[in-house]
Scaffold this motif. Structure first.
Motif, short mmCIF file in Angstrom:
data_model
loop_
_atom_site.label_atom_id
_atom_site.label_comp_id
_atom_site.label_asym_id
_atom_site.label_seq_id
_atom_site.Cartn_x
_atom_site.Cartn_y
_atom_site.Cartn_z
N PRO A 2 0.82 -1.21 0.00
CA PRO A 2 0.00 0.00 0.00
C PRO A 2 0.85 1.26 0.00
CG PRO A 2 -0.43 -1.33 1.96
CD PRO A 2 0.61 -2.01 1.18
N ASN A 3 0.30 2.28 -0.58
CA ASN A 3 0.97 3.58 -0.64
C ASN A 3 0.22 4.54 0.28
OD1 ASN A 3 2.53 5.74 -1.32
ND2 ASN A 3 1.70 5.96 -3.37
N PHE A 4 0.74 4.78 1.50
CA PHE A 4 0.08 5.63 2.47
C PHE A 4 0.65 7.04 2.43
CE2 PHE A 4 -0.27 1.37 4.37
CZ PHE A 4 -1.64 1.30 4.51
N ARG A 5 -0.17 8.01 2.79
CA ARG A 5 0.31 9.38 2.92
C ARG A 5 1.15 9.51 4.17
NH1 ARG A 5 -4.80 13.29 1.58
NH2 ARG A 5 -5.33 12.34 -0.40
N LYS A 6 2.12 10.38 4.14
CA LYS A 6 2.95 10.61 5.31
C LYS A 6 2.13 11.32 6.37
CE LYS A 6 7.23 10.72 2.79
NZ LYS A 6 8.28 9.94 3.31
N TYR A 7 2.35 10.92 7.62
CA TYR A 7 1.58 11.48 8.73
C TYR A 7 2.30 12.69 9.29
CZ TYR A 7 -0.92 11.83 13.11
OH TYR A 7 -1.67 12.29 14.16
#
Length: 45
Positions: A2-7
């Motif tokens: 998965p490609n998650f957004r940086k928090y």
């Protein structure tokens, strides 16, 4: 993968919700909440 957004810790993502304010009188949910909260003994649990 998965490609998650940086928090970012500076973002405002948490929304505080008071569920007692969300219950509208004369609905099933309101009646059920009052019944469980005030009339049923939950001490065995």
């Amino acid at each position: 993968m998965p490609n998650f957004r940086k928090y970012s810790y500076s973002q405002d993502a948490m929304v505080v919700i008071n569920f007692d304010d969300q219950l509208q009188p004369d609905t099933f949910e309101f009646t059920f909440h009052r019944l469980v909260d005030g009339h049923i003994d939950l001490s065995p649990f």
